[in-house]
Enzyme design. Structure first.
Site, PDB file in Angstrom:
ATOM      1  N   GLY A 155     -33.632 -70.479  12.209  1.00 26.97           N
ATOM      2  CA  GLY A 155     -32.514 -71.031  11.456  1.00 26.97           C
ATOM      3  C   GLY A 155     -32.982 -71.851  10.261  1.00 26.97           C
ATOM      4  CG  ASP A 156     -35.383 -75.070  11.067  1.00 24.03           C
ATOM      5  OD1 ASP A 156     -34.228 -75.544  11.120  1.00 24.03           O
ATOM      6  OD2 ASP A 156     -36.221 -75.218  11.973  1.00 24.03           O
TER       7      ASP A 156
END
Length: 304
Positions: free
Chosen positions: A250-251
């Protein structure tokens, strides 16, 4: 310039072994010690994509010093506030047929250290981007992210928020340029389940009504849904591949999205690069390299 803030960074110890049986001795097949924390991950992937970025946050004790050293060794620009007492947390990530995570507690952050971090916001310039990601040590004020966001916005900076629950909803009145909940987090904030693009878009619009400008919903293997501040709904299909680990995916999506948007202001290009970066991380051990991301771009499709 993009600045990332990681209030609770970590050193992540990755262990690979065939199986995990509590109460027995295990011999690890492979081990890596890597810098961690959501904002740190965003900064690393941005730097690999050639985007100027500086990582901010707190580095406590000997583990904090090691974290800073590891980041500088890979060429990342850092400006952490040093906390002499306590230690930057250690997280253990065990990979077998599934993933098991043991996340340590963060150090106590004294008020003067937080004030030092707040003052760093005064150095931001108009149109800089401040990424606020992840959890916060319990010793910090409950509105720590809001204080940082408001200080940065006073300088004309844009806010990106990748956090959850009350911390996310409290940031919405700051009108963040981008928020990135995953599908589960979106449902938790809205209080309703959502399984279709239309349902997720409707929930995203609820968050826009509360202040968010662009809402990027990551949906794992299903790809992602982006609802732009102009009202457009874009859906992205993730490339196919064998998932090795979801840590940092997600990062990486946030980093890719920002890199794509800065490359020309196209939300379609931003979503494609974000999906490619997130998938590239999921398909390997550790965070995606530039070559991994570039190879997946042709397999990543976005439709309006």
């Amino acid at each position: 310039m993009i600045y990332t803030v990681t209030l609770n960074p970590s050193l992540d110890y990755y262990l690979s072994l065939p199986a995990l049986h509590p109460g027995t001795l295990h011999r690890v097949q492979d081990a890596q010690l890597l810098p961690g924390g959501k904002g740190v991950n965003v900064a690393i992937v941005l730097s690999r994509l050639g985007v100027p970025v500086r990582a901010l946050g707190f580095a406590a004790g000997h583990t904090g010093a090691l974290l800073t050293t590891l980041l500088r060794e890979i060429g990342l620009d850092t400006d952490f506030v040093t906390v002499p007492d306590g230690m930057t947390r250690l997280n253990v990530k065990v990979s077998t047929e599934s993933e098991t995570e043991l996340n340590g507690a963060g150090p106590d952050i004294p008020s003067d250290a937080f004030e030092t971090l707040l003052r760093k916001m005064d150095g931001l310039e108009p149109d800089d981007i401040l990424v606020l990601s992840g959890s916060a040590p319990a010793s910090l004020p409950a509105d720590a992210y809001n204080q940082l966001a408001q200080r940065a916005q006073a300088r004309g900076a844009h806010i990106v928020a990748d956090t959850t629950g009350q911390r996310l909803t409290d940031l919405l009145p700051c009108r963040p340029f981008l928020i990135k909940p995953n599908a589960l987090e979106l449902s938790e904030v809205s209080g309703q389940t959502a399984d279709t693009v239309a349902e997720r878009a409707a929930q995203a619009r609820q968050l826009q009504a509360l202040g968010a400008r662009n809402v990027l919903v990551s949906c794992g293997a299903e790809g992602a849904v982006l609802v732009t501040e102009g009202g457009d709904i874009l859906t992205g299909q993730a490339p196919q591949g064998a998932v090795r680990s979801t840590v940092g995916a997600g990062d990486s999506m946030v980093a890719g999205f920002l890199a794509g948007w800065l490359g020309g202001g196209s939300y379609e290009a931003a979503l494609r690069l974000g999906l490619s970066a997130g998938s590239a991380t999921a398909f390997r051990d550790g965070l995606a390299e530039r070559g991994d991301i570039d190879r997946l771009l042709s397999e990543t499709h976005v439709t309006a």
